[in-house]
Design a protein around this motif. Structure first.
Motif, PDB file in Angstrom:
ATOM      1  N   PRO A 185       0.826  -1.207   0.000  1.00 52.94           N
ATOM      2  CA  PRO A 185       0.000   0.000   0.000  1.00 52.94           C
ATOM      3  C   PRO A 185       0.866   1.267   0.000  1.00 52.94           C
ATOM      4  O   PRO A 185       1.923   1.298   0.650  1.00 52.94           O
ATOM      5  CB  PRO A 185      -0.809  -0.116   1.294  1.00 52.94           C
ATOM      6  CG  PRO A 185      -0.786  -1.563   1.635  1.00 52.94           C
ATOM      7  CD  PRO A 185       0.543  -2.062   1.167  1.00 52.94           C
ATOM      8  N   PRO A 186       0.449   2.323  -0.702  1.00 52.47           N
ATOM      9  CA  PRO A 186       1.179   3.595  -0.657  1.00 52.47           C
ATOM     10  C   PRO A 186       1.302   4.085   0.779  1.00 52.47           C
ATOM     11  O   PRO A 186       0.369   3.970   1.576  1.00 52.47           O
ATOM     12  CB  PRO A 186       0.295   4.537  -1.490  1.00 52.47           C
ATOM     13  CG  PRO A 186      -0.459   3.632  -2.404  1.00 52.47           C
ATOM     14  CD  PRO A 186      -0.706   2.386  -1.617  1.00 52.47           C
ATOM     15  N   ILE A 195       7.049  -2.591  -4.968  1.00 49.26           N
ATOM     16  CA  ILE A 195       6.538  -1.345  -5.562  1.00 49.26           C
ATOM     17  C   ILE A 195       5.211  -1.010  -4.889  1.00 49.26           C
ATOM     18  O   ILE A 195       4.554  -1.875  -4.306  1.00 49.26           O
ATOM     19  CB  ILE A 195       6.333  -1.466  -7.092  1.00 49.26           C
ATOM     20  CG1 ILE A 195       5.341  -2.582  -7.421  1.00 49.26           C
ATOM     21  CG2 ILE A 195       7.658  -1.683  -7.808  1.00 49.26           C
ATOM     22  CD1 ILE A 195       4.927  -2.635  -8.882  1.00 49.26           C
ATOM     23  N   TYR A 196       4.830   0.261  -5.006  1.00 50.60           N
ATOM     24  CA  TYR A 196       3.555   0.674  -4.421  1.00 50.60           C
ATOM     25  C   TYR A 196       2.383   0.230  -5.298  1.00 50.60           C
ATOM     26  O   TYR A 196       2.485   0.147  -6.522  1.00 50.60           O
ATOM     27  CB  TYR A 196       3.516   2.188  -4.242  1.00 50.60           C
ATOM     28  CG  TYR A 196       4.372   2.691  -3.099  1.00 50.60           C
ATOM     29  CD1 TYR A 196       4.207   2.185  -1.810  1.00 50.60           C
ATOM     30  CD2 TYR A 196       5.339   3.670  -3.309  1.00 50.60           C
ATOM     31  CE1 TYR A 196       4.985   2.647  -0.755  1.00 50.60           C
ATOM     32  CE2 TYR A 196       6.117   4.141  -2.272  1.00 50.60           C
ATOM     33  CZ  TYR A 196       5.941   3.621  -0.987  1.00 50.60           C
ATOM     34  OH  TYR A 196       6.715   4.081   0.043  1.00 50.60           O
ATOM     35  N   ASN A 197       1.278  -0.034  -4.636  1.00 49.11           N
ATOM     36  CA  ASN A 197       0.060  -0.439  -5.322  1.00 49.11           C
ATOM     37  C   ASN A 197      -0.593   0.775  -5.990  1.00 49.11           C
ATOM     38  O   ASN A 197      -1.187   1.614  -5.321  1.00 49.11           O
ATOM     39  CB  ASN A 197      -0.924  -1.073  -4.318  1.00 49.11           C
ATOM     40  CG  ASN A 197      -2.249  -1.448  -4.962  1.00 49.11           C
ATOM     41  OD1 ASN A 197      -2.329  -1.625  -6.174  1.00 49.11           O
ATOM     42  ND2 ASN A 197      -3.285  -1.573  -4.142  1.00 49.11           N
ATOM     43  N   SER A 198      -0.474   0.876  -7.298  1.00 53.90           N
ATOM     44  CA  SER A 198      -1.099   1.986  -8.029  1.00 53.90           C
ATOM     45  C   SER A 198      -2.448   1.588  -8.618  1.00 53.90           C
ATOM     46  O   SER A 198      -3.345   2.425  -8.764  1.00 53.90           O
ATOM     47  CB  SER A 198      -0.178   2.466  -9.151  1.00 53.90           C
ATOM     48  OG  SER A 198       0.129   1.406 -10.042  1.00 53.90           O
ATOM     49  N   ASN A 199      -2.610   0.317  -8.952  1.00 58.44           N
ATOM     50  CA  ASN A 199      -3.861  -0.126  -9.578  1.00 58.44           C
ATOM     51  C   ASN A 199      -5.050  -0.013  -8.642  1.00 58.44           C
ATOM     52  O   ASN A 199      -6.154   0.340  -9.074  1.00 58.44           O
ATOM     53  CB  ASN A 199      -3.736  -1.571 -10.048  1.00 58.44           C
ATOM     54  CG  ASN A 199      -2.833  -1.709 -11.261  1.00 58.44           C
ATOM     55  OD1 ASN A 199      -2.706  -0.781 -12.041  1.00 58.44           O
ATOM     56  ND2 ASN A 199      -2.191  -2.859 -11.404  1.00 58.44           N
ATOM     57  N   GLY A 200      -4.852  -0.331  -7.361  1.00 60.88           N
ATOM     58  CA  GLY A 200      -5.952  -0.267  -6.405  1.00 60.88           C
ATOM     59  C   GLY A 200      -6.555   1.129  -6.317  1.00 60.88           C
ATOM     60  O   GLY A 200      -7.750   1.312  -6.584  1.00 60.88           O
ATOM     61  N   LEU A 217     -10.925  -5.406  -1.388  1.00 52.50           N
ATOM     62  CA  LEU A 217     -10.528  -6.607  -0.652  1.00 52.50           C
ATOM     63  C   LEU A 217      -9.044  -6.637  -0.333  1.00 52.50           C
ATOM     64  O   LEU A 217      -8.545  -7.626   0.201  1.00 52.50           O
ATOM     65  CB  LEU A 217     -10.916  -7.849  -1.456  1.00 52.50           C
ATOM     66  CG  LEU A 217     -12.413  -7.983  -1.770  1.00 52.50           C
ATOM     67  CD1 LEU A 217     -12.664  -9.208  -2.651  1.00 52.50           C
ATOM     68  CD2 LEU A 217     -13.231  -8.083  -0.485  1.00 52.50           C
ATOM     69  N   GLY A 218      -8.326  -5.565  -0.684  1.00 49.37           N
ATOM     70  CA  GLY A 218      -6.922  -5.475  -0.338  1.00 49.37           C
ATOM     71  C   GLY A 218      -6.014  -6.146  -1.364  1.00 49.37           C
ATOM     72  O   GLY A 218      -6.372  -6.316  -2.534  1.00 49.37           O
TER      73      GLY A 218
END
Length: 396
Positions: A185-186, A195-200, A217-218
Motif C-alpha cells: 500500500p502507498p 513497488i507501491y500499489n497503483s492499480n488499487g 478486498l486489499g
C-alpha cells in the motif's frame, strides 16, 4: 484470442439491467429513474412576494412620494389574515404569502420608515414583484421521465414537489482485489523488489467517479491458498475485478483458481495492446474480470470493458465506449497484429479534434498516463500513419 469488438459485444450481452430500489432524493443524482414522476402540487402554492419590501395596492401609490400606514410584518411561512386597504401597506419578506387586497410589492430600498408610517418613494405597477400561484409547476406536470438520468440540478425539483424518495435502477455492487507479492500500500516503507500499489487507488477512483461505492478486498500475494480465500470473498458481488495474476507466468494463478471455484471462463485473451491477457467469466449472476496488472492496461480495461457493463447494469440507454475522430498531429509507426490503444493528448481547435500520441515506456508507464487524456485507436492491420491522417480516439 478474440477481437476487441467481439470481446466487448460478449461482455455487454452478459450484463443485465438491475432491479429498481427506493433511493433518498438527496442521494439520487446520477441514477436512472425507474418511474415517471408527476407533481401533486402547484408551485408556488400561493401568490407570494418575489422581494423583501412592502405589499401595497398599486393604484394607491401612483403619485409618489406618499406616506402609508404600516400594518406590521409578514415573514415567510406566516399568513396575514386581514385585508390590505387603500392607504395601508405591510412589510413582507421574500417568499411570504401576498396578503388579501394587495396586488404588488414595493422593494424595501424604495421605502423609508417613519414611526408607524412608511414613505413610498417609487410607484409600482399591478402585480409587480409578485410570483403567481402555479406559475412554475402545475399539478400533474411530469417533472422526471422514467429511464432518464437524474441530474444534480433536478434534486431540488424533486424535493420541491414533495418527494423524499424516488425509484431508481440499482447500481451494481463491485468488489476489487489486487494481487501480487511485490506490491504494498502507498505510504508503507518500500523494501527491495517491492513497488507501491497503483492499480488499487486507480480502479477505486474510477469506480467512485461513476457513482459506485466499491468493496476493496486489499492485496493478495501470489500464493494459491491466500488467493483462493480472497477470491471467494469477491464472488458474491455483481461485478468482481481482479487486478493482476492473469497472464501466463508461473505466478499467474488467478484463472485456475477461478475455474476451481466454479467461475465459467467466457474468454481469456483479447487481441489488443495493452491488455491482451484480459479474462472474463461468470459465476451465477456475477461478472468476473481478470485484468492485466500494469496500470495502463487497468485504465484501458476499465474504460472500454468495465464501464460499459456498469452503465448497462445501472440502466443507462447508451453504455459506450464513445469513439471520436480527429486528425493525427504527427506520424506514427507500430508493429502490426493487435488493435492498439495508444496514450494520447486530445484537444479541440476551431471545431476540429487533434490527436497527439504520447510515446511512453509500455503499459507500466504511469507518468505517460498522467500526461494523456485519451487513447488513440489504431487498427491491427496498420503499421504506419502519416501526420494529418484521420484516427479514432477515446477521451476521459
Amino acid at each position: 484470442m478474440i477481437s476487441f469488438e467481439k470481446a466487448l459485444n460478449i461482455i455487454v450481452k452478459h450484463a443485465k439491467k438491475l432491479y429498481s430500489i427506493k433511493m433518498p432524493v438527496e442521494k439520487s443524482a446520477g441514477y436512472i429513474s425507474a418511474e415517471d414522476i408527476y407533481s401533486k402540487i402547484v408551485m408556488p402554492p400561493f401568490n407570494k412576494s418575489a422581494v423583501d419590501g412592502y405589499a401595497v395596492i398599486a393604484a394607491d401609490n401612483k403619485r409618489v412620494p406618499l406616506r402609508m400606514k404600516s400594518l406590521g410584518l409578514i415573514q415567510a411561512g406566516e399568513n396575514f389574515r386581514s385585508k390590505i386597504k387603500y392607504g395601508e401597506c405591510i412589510k413582507i419578506m421574500t417568499g411570504a404569502v401576498l396578503p388579501k387586497g394587495a396586488d404588488s410589492v414595493v422593494m424595501v430600498e424604495d421605502a423609508d420608515v417613519h414611526g408607524e408610517d412608511v414613505e413610498i418613494k417609487t410607484s409600482v405597477k399591478k402585480w409587480q414583484n409578485v410570483c403567481f400561484k402555479g406559475e412554475d409547476i402545475q399539478r400533474g406536470t411530469k417533472v422526471l421521465k422514467k429511464n432518464s438520468v437524474i441530474p444534480i440540478s433536478s434534486v431540488a425539483l424533486l424535493a420541491t414537489v414533495g418527494r423524499s424518495f424516488v425509484k431508481v435502477i440499482k447500481k451494481p455492487k463491485v468488489a476489487v482485489l489486487n494481487t501480487g507479492g511485490e506490491i504494498v500500500p502507498p505510504g508503507e516503507k518500500l523494501t527491495k523488489g517491492r513497488i507501491y500499489n497503483s492499480n488499487g487507488p486507480q480502479i477505486l477512483s474510477l469506480l467512485k467517479s461513476d457513482g459506485i461505492d466499491p468493496c476493496f478486498l486489499g492485496i493478495a500475494k501470489d500464493e494459491s491458498i491466500e488467493l483462493e480465500r480472497a477470491i471467494k470473498k469477491g464472488l458474491p458481488n455483481d461485478i468482481f475485478l481482479i487486478s493482476g495474476g492473469v497472464s501466463m507466468g508461473d505466478y499467474d494463478l488467478v484463472p485456475d483458481i477461478l475455474k476451481r471455484l466454479g467461475v465459467k471462463e467466457i474468454f481469456h485473451k483479447v487481441n489488443i495492446k495493452p491488455g491482451r491477457p484480459l479474462f472474463f467469466g461468470t459465476k451465477a449472476k456475477t461478472l468476473v474480470f481478470g485484468i492485466p496488472g500494469n496500470p495502463v492496461s487497468n485504465f484501458l480495461a476499465y474504460h472500454v470493458f468495465i464501464r460499459p457493463v456498469i452503465y448497462k447494469m445501472s440502466g443507462y440507454k447508451y453504455h459506450g465506449p464513445v469513439f471520436g475522430e480527429g486528425l493525427l498531429d504527427k506520424e506514427f509507426c507500430q508493429k502490426k497484429g493487435r488493435k492498439h490503444f495508444v496514450l494520447a493528448k486530445v484537444s479541440e481547435k476551431d471545431g476540429i479534434w487533434h490527436v497527439n500520441p504520447i510515446i511512453g515506456h509500455g503499459s507500466a508507464d504511469v507518468l505517460a498516463l498522467s500526461w494523456a487524456n485519451g487513447f488513440m485507436v489504431v487498427d491491427k492491420d496498420i503499421s504506419y500513419l502519416n501526420a494529418k491522417s484521420r484516427v479514432e480516439f477515446i477521451i476521459w
